[in-house]
Write a protein that holds these residues in place. Sequence first.
Motif: not given
Length: 45
Positions: A18-19, A22, A24-26
């Motif tokens: 999950l980290v 996130w 990868w997108v942020a």
Amino acid sequence: MTEPGTAETAAPRRIPLLVFAWLWVAAPFSYGVYRLIVNLLKLFQ
């Protein structure tokens, strides 16, 4: 099926995934916002 009243949480092994997702997108989004602000400041100066 889960019983009513039990709290569902992410398994500890999924937290790094999950980290990573996130980040990868942020990271690209943050860079895009940064470049947008830089270009807007150049445009209005």
